[in-house]
Design a protein around this motif. Structure first.
Motif, PDB file in Angstrom:
ATOM      1  N   ILE A  61      27.855  38.752  41.211  1.00  0.00           N
ATOM      2  CA  ILE A  61      27.280  40.012  40.740  1.00  0.00           C
ATOM      3  C   ILE A  61      27.488  41.117  41.777  1.00  0.00           C
ATOM      4  CG2 ILE A  61      25.118  41.152  40.138  1.00  0.00           C
ATOM      5  CD1 ILE A  61      24.174  38.482  38.982  1.00  0.00           C
ATOM      6  N   LYS A  62      27.286  40.780  43.026  1.00  0.00           N
ATOM      7  CA  LYS A  62      27.461  41.766  44.096  1.00  0.00           C
ATOM      8  C   LYS A  62      28.912  42.224  44.192  1.00  0.00           C
ATOM      9  CE  LYS A  62      26.813  42.313  49.071  1.00  0.00           C
ATOM     10  NZ  LYS A  62      26.373  41.647  50.334  1.00  0.00           N
ATOM     11  N   ARG A  63      29.842  41.261  44.165  1.00  0.00           N
ATOM     12  CA  ARG A  63      31.254  41.611  44.273  1.00  0.00           C
ATOM     13  C   ARG A  63      31.725  42.419  43.073  1.00  0.00           C
ATOM     14  NH1 ARG A  63      34.337  38.131  47.511  1.00  0.00           N
ATOM     15  NH2 ARG A  63      36.125  39.343  46.777  1.00  0.00           N
ATOM     16  N   MET A  64      31.246  42.087  41.899  1.00  0.00           N
ATOM     17  CA  MET A  64      31.638  42.843  40.701  1.00  0.00           C
ATOM     18  C   MET A  64      31.099  44.262  40.762  1.00  0.00           C
ATOM     19  SD  MET A  64      33.581  41.031  38.800  1.00  0.00           S
ATOM     20  CE  MET A  64      33.506  41.987  37.292  1.00  0.00           C
ATOM     21  N   GLY A  70      40.482  41.922  41.949  1.00  0.00           N
ATOM     22  CA  GLY A  70      41.299  43.056  42.361  1.00  0.00           C
ATOM     23  C   GLY A  70      42.716  42.701  42.748  1.00  0.00           C
ATOM     24  N   MET A  71      43.051  41.395  42.712  1.00  0.00           N
ATOM     25  CA  MET A  71      44.385  40.985  43.129  1.00  0.00           C
ATOM     26  C   MET A  71      45.150  40.253  42.023  1.00  0.00           C
ATOM     27  SD  MET A  71      43.672  39.709  47.043  1.00  0.00           S
ATOM     28  CE  MET A  71      42.492  38.479  46.508  1.00  0.00           C
ATOM     29  N   THR A  85      26.428  31.531  44.343  1.00  0.00           N
ATOM     30  CA  THR A  85      27.742  32.002  43.911  1.00  0.00           C
ATOM     31  C   THR A  85      27.610  33.076  42.827  1.00  0.00           C
ATOM     32  OG1 THR A  85      28.668  29.815  44.396  1.00  0.00           O
ATOM     33  CG2 THR A  85      29.967  31.258  42.996  1.00  0.00           C
ATOM     34  N   LYS A  86      26.685  32.876  41.907  1.00  0.00           N
ATOM     35  CA  LYS A  86      26.478  33.875  40.864  1.00  0.00           C
ATOM     36  C   LYS A  86      25.968  35.187  41.457  1.00  0.00           C
ATOM     37  CE  LYS A  86      25.644  30.759  36.968  1.00  0.00           C
ATOM     38  NZ  LYS A  86      24.671  30.327  35.937  1.00  0.00           N
ATOM     39  N   ALA A  87      25.043  35.075  42.422  1.00  0.00           N
ATOM     40  CA  ALA A  87      24.549  36.292  43.059  1.00  0.00           C
ATOM     41  C   ALA A  87      25.678  37.012  43.793  1.00  0.00           C
ATOM     42  CB  ALA A  87      23.426  35.937  44.038  1.00  0.00           C
TER      43      ALA A  87
END
Length: 256
Positions: A231-234, A137-138, A226-228
């Motif tokens: 996925i959450k952040r995306m 987002g930045m 990190t992958k989890a």
């Protein structure tokens, strides 16, 4: 009876004379050999100096034998090697364990190094993934594409490192099995020291590999986390963008 005694005396005297003649012949032979040797060695000054400088170790391997009043020097071996079947089997067992230990050492080193490089590649990928997460987002789409190209390249390297680990691990397992068989063979042959050394090397190799494997497990766990998180952040970012898209028309309507 006198004739018998006379014959006995003649026979005894003949045997004594024969022995005396044989001793004399041996003495003459030895003396002649010594004279010829002295004549040859005395031919040059350098030869005499060479003989005088014989190592003490060589001179000790010669003994003097008295034969018929003469002296002869002949070489003898101080040690007779044991060539029995059991001795040869023990020697072969020792050679097998030495070779097996060398094979184990080299394969262990290769496996530890490959697993270490795999763990480093995992940590690099984790760092890239976190950098991307912190920039969601930045950054511009072009910058995001650039980061993803680097991440994809690092993922390829991680896969290559993993394949290398699997290849060396298979070789290492062959070395482990070979050392176990060599230790058993040495124990059966009675070479306890070689068997004990090989079993000790097996324990050390297993311990070293277990340590680096633990590092890989920790790195893989962090990568999965990190992958989890990615996925959450995306998902959160997509939800935010969707709400923003839905709110834009209403904002324009209110402005009107």
């Amino acid at each position: 009876m006198q004739a018998i005694r006379h014959c006995g005396v003649c026979f005894t005297g003949g045997r004594l004379q024969s022995r005396t003649n044989m001793a004399a012949l041996r003495s003459v032979s030895c003396v002649g050999f010594l004279r010829n040797t002295a004549r040859v060695l005395g031919g040059s000054r350098s030869t005499r100096q060479g003989v005088a400088q014989f190592p003490a170790m060589v001179r000790k391997n010669w003994i003097s034998l008295s034969v018929g009043g003469g002296l002869c020097s002949v070489p003898i071996s101080q040690q007779v090697e044991n060539l029995s079947h059991e001795a040869l089997i023990r020697r072969a067992s020792s050679l097998v364990t030495d070779s097996a230990n060398t094979y184990l050492s080299q394969t262990t080193l290769a496996l530890v190094d490959s697993v270490t490089q795999y763990a480093k590649a995992l940590h690099t990928l984790i760092a890239l993934q976190r950098r991307y997460l912190n920039s969601i987002g930045m950054i511009t789409p072009a910058e995001e594409d650039s980061i993803w190209q680097v991440i994809i390249g690092q993922r390829v390297e991680v896969g290559d490192r993993l394949d290398e680990c699997k290849r060396f691990e298979a070789t290492w397992m062959n070395a482990i099995n070979l050392c176990k068989l060599a230790a058993e063979a040495a124990c059966s042959a009675g070479v306890e020291q070689a068997s004990t050394t090989t079993r000790s090397n097996l324990q050390v190799a297993q311990s070293q590999v277990d340590q680096v494997r633990q590092l890989c497990l920790d790195a893989e766990r962090k990568l999965a986390e990190t992958k989890a998180e990615e996925i959450k952040r995306m998902a959160e970012f997509a939800s935010t963008m969707e709400r923003m898209t839905e709110d834009i028309p209403e904002a324009y309507l209110r402005e009107d």
